[in-house]
Design a protein around this motif. Structure first.
Motif, short mmCIF file in Angstrom:
data_model
loop_
_atom_site.label_atom_id
_atom_site.label_comp_id
_atom_site.label_asym_id
_atom_site.label_seq_id
_atom_site.Cartn_x
_atom_site.Cartn_y
_atom_site.Cartn_z
N ILE A 22 27.04 36.69 5.47
CA ILE A 22 27.76 37.04 4.23
C ILE A 22 28.55 38.33 4.45
N ARG B 124 12.80 31.39 -9.47
CA ARG B 124 13.38 32.69 -9.13
C ARG B 124 13.09 33.68 -10.22
N SER C 298 24.02 31.36 6.22
CA SER C 298 25.36 31.85 6.55
C SER C 298 25.39 33.38 6.63
N THR D 55 23.67 25.14 8.03
CA THR D 55 22.72 26.26 8.15
C THR D 55 21.34 25.83 7.71
N GLY E 53 19.99 39.23 -4.00
CA GLY E 53 19.08 38.23 -3.45
C GLY E 53 18.41 38.66 -2.17
N PRO F 167 21.83 27.80 -3.80
CA PRO F 167 21.00 28.69 -2.98
C PRO F 167 20.23 27.82 -1.99
N SER F 168 19.51 28.43 -1.07
CA SER F 168 18.65 27.64 -0.20
C SER F 168 17.63 26.89 -1.06
N ILE G 20 24.59 45.12 -4.47
CA ILE G 20 25.66 44.23 -4.02
C ILE G 20 25.13 42.81 -3.80
N ARG H 106 31.84 29.54 0.06
CA ARG H 106 31.60 29.00 1.40
C ARG H 106 32.12 27.58 1.49
N HIS I 24 30.05 26.45 -3.23
CA HIS I 24 30.48 25.68 -2.06
C HIS I 24 31.60 24.73 -2.44
N ARG J 17 24.83 40.23 4.92
CA ARG J 17 23.68 39.53 5.52
C ARG J 17 24.10 38.98 6.86
N THR K 183 32.71 39.23 -9.03
CA THR K 183 32.99 38.72 -7.68
C THR K 183 32.35 37.33 -7.55
O1 TXA Z 1 23.60 29.26 4.50
C1 TXA Z 1 23.57 29.64 3.32
O2 TXA Z 1 24.19 30.65 2.93
C2 TXA Z 1 22.76 28.79 2.33
C3 TXA Z 1 23.44 27.43 2.21
C4 TXA Z 1 22.78 26.53 1.22
O3 TXA Z 1 24.80 27.63 1.88
N1 TXA Z 1 22.66 29.43 1.05
C5 TXA Z 1 21.92 30.55 0.83
O4 TXA Z 1 21.90 30.94 -0.50
O5 TXA Z 1 21.30 31.14 1.69
P1 TXA Z 1 20.91 32.05 -1.10
O6 TXA Z 1 21.10 31.98 -2.57
O7 TXA Z 1 19.53 31.82 -0.60
O8 TXA Z 1 21.50 33.39 -0.57
C6 TXA Z 1 22.80 33.79 -1.02
C7 TXA Z 1 22.99 35.26 -0.91
C8 TXA Z 1 22.10 36.05 -1.85
O9 TXA Z 1 21.55 37.14 -1.13
C9 TXA Z 1 23.06 36.55 -2.91
O10 TXA Z 1 22.64 37.74 -3.50
C10 TXA Z 1 24.36 36.67 -2.12
O11 TXA Z 1 24.34 35.55 -1.29
N2 TXA Z 1 25.54 36.57 -2.98
C11 TXA Z 1 26.09 35.48 -3.54
N3 TXA Z 1 27.14 35.80 -4.33
C12 TXA Z 1 27.28 37.13 -4.27
C13 TXA Z 1 28.15 38.07 -4.86
N4 TXA Z 1 29.10 37.71 -5.71
N5 TXA Z 1 27.98 39.38 -4.55
C14 TXA Z 1 27.01 39.76 -3.69
N6 TXA Z 1 26.14 38.92 -3.11
C15 TXA Z 1 26.26 37.63 -3.39
#
Ligand code: TXA
Ligand code: MG
Length: 326
Positions: free
Chosen positions: A189, A63, A187, A40, A230, A148-149, A227, A127, A72, A201, A123
């Motif tokens: 979500i 952040r 990705s 991604t 981010g 995260p990204s 939920i 991935r 991951h 997402r 939770t």
């Molecule tokens: O493609 C992707 O998903 C990339 C690659 C690196 O894997 N990662 C990515 O991570 O986009 P980030 O941190 O930019 O976005 C992750 C999202 C955030 O909106 C976060 O709030 C949500 O995933 N998230 C992660 N764990 C969560 C949880 N336990 N409950 C709700 N939302 C969660």
């Protein structure tokens, strides 16, 4: 935010050969920060079981708050052991992993993902990426990697190692340079927390494909702020203002085009996909936004993008990039 957290010469660019992967895995196991390609976007990785390493991710990205991070792992079996998967979650895991899907499920007892990586939630976002470099690195690291990204907070996600270094040079230990990523948007979500699965997402796996596997429509996310904290409206913000669904760009405005019928523009023009292919458009999205952001004198006009398939994720990211800054 301090721009000189680390010596600017300190970020290594590692190759994807055995020595590069071994160096990256060693650094991760020692609590370091290593950016790496997934199919991604590039992720900024740290040992998900090490709260101090995870804290360094937030510091490097600047952040403002602790958002939950995706953990991951290399295999479906490793992911299944970290969470409580209901029937929908397991069906989605088996259908789309390895691949651009993140599942939010209750954390399994003893999974060991640090509180900070989950932002204190019970939770966990899991991935299994398919990119061969991510696969090799996760296998060598031998533990879940929070990532995260790999961009500074508020910037668009990086799809090349150069994008990563533009944002994070001197702030992280290394980036594994695997070239441009293939999918280009993050990705999809989906939360499976009992009851109907919820789309948190849109992303690299189209909604339609997920609904086919679960046999019913995905529920739309409502309490997104709680939920998926981010998902701030202005999360994907370039510096230049964006206008969406524009057929006639204003004088001097840069144009992010899509498809064959491109209007006349006197500013810089980049086309997401001249043939109108949404997969190509997703792969080009963040790179073109960065380029136009650097070139734009007075904002970026974006042509209409269809909303089906990967178009849902593209339109979502563009709407966020166009949202007023908070
Ligand atoms: O493609 C992707 O998903 C990339 C690659 C690196 O894997 N990662 C990515 O991570 O986009 P980030 O941190 O930019 O976005 C992750 C999202 C955030 O909106 C976060 O709030 C949500 O995933 N998230 C992660 N764990 C969560 C949880 N336990 N409950 C709700 N939302 C969660
Ligand atoms: Mg991000």
């Amino acid at each position: 935010m301090d721009d000189k957290l680390k010596d600017p010469s300190a970020t290594k660019r590692l190759r994807t050969d055995a020595a590069g992967i071994a160096a990256a895995a060693d650094s991760l196991r020692a609590g370091g920060l290593v950016a790496f390609p997934t199919e991604t976007v590039y992720g900024l990785g740290a040992d998900a079981t090490d709260g101090r390493a995870v804290a360094a991710i937030y510091a490097a990205k600047g952040r403002p708050s602790f958002n939950p991070l995706i953990a991951h792992v290399a295999t479906v079996e490793a992911a299944l052991a970290l969470g409580e998967f209901d029937a929908d979650a397991e069906a989605l895991a088996r259908a789309f992993w390895p691949g651009p899907l993140t599942l939010v499920v209750p954390m399994a007892a003893g999974a060991g993902i640090s509180d900070l990586a989950r932002a204190g939630l019970d939770t966990v976002g899991l991935r299994v990426p398919s990119h061969p470099v991510a696969q090799a690195l996760l296998t060598a690291a031998g533990r879940p990697i929070a990532a995260p990204s790999a961009n500074r907070s508020g910037h668009v996600s990086p799809t090349t190692a150069d994008h990563v270094l533009d944002d994070l040079d001197g702030r992280i230990d290394a980036v594994v340079d695997g070239g441009a990523t293939e999918v280009g948007v993050e990705s999809t979500i989906v939360a499976c927390l009992g009851g109907a699965p919820v789309l948190l997402r849109p992303g690299g796996v189209p909604r339609e494909a997920i609904e086919k596997v679960i046999g019913r429509p995905l529920t739309a996310s409502t309490g997104e702020a709680t939920i998926a904290p981010g998902m701030l409206a202005s999360h994907y913000a370039p510096q230049a203002g964006l206008r969406l669904d524009v057929m006639a760009p204003a004088p001097g405005e840069a144009l992010l085009a899509f498809g064959r019928d491109v209007p006349v523009a006197d500013g810089p023009v980049l086309n997401l996909s001249p043939s109108g292919d949404l997969a190509e458009a997703a792969a080009n999205l963040f790179g073109h936004l960065r380029t136009l952001d650097a070139a734009a004198a007075c904002g970026i006009a974006v042509m209409p993008i269809p909303g089906e398939g990967l178009g849902e994720a593209i339109r979502d990211r563009l709407a966020r990039a166009a949202a007023p800054r908070s």
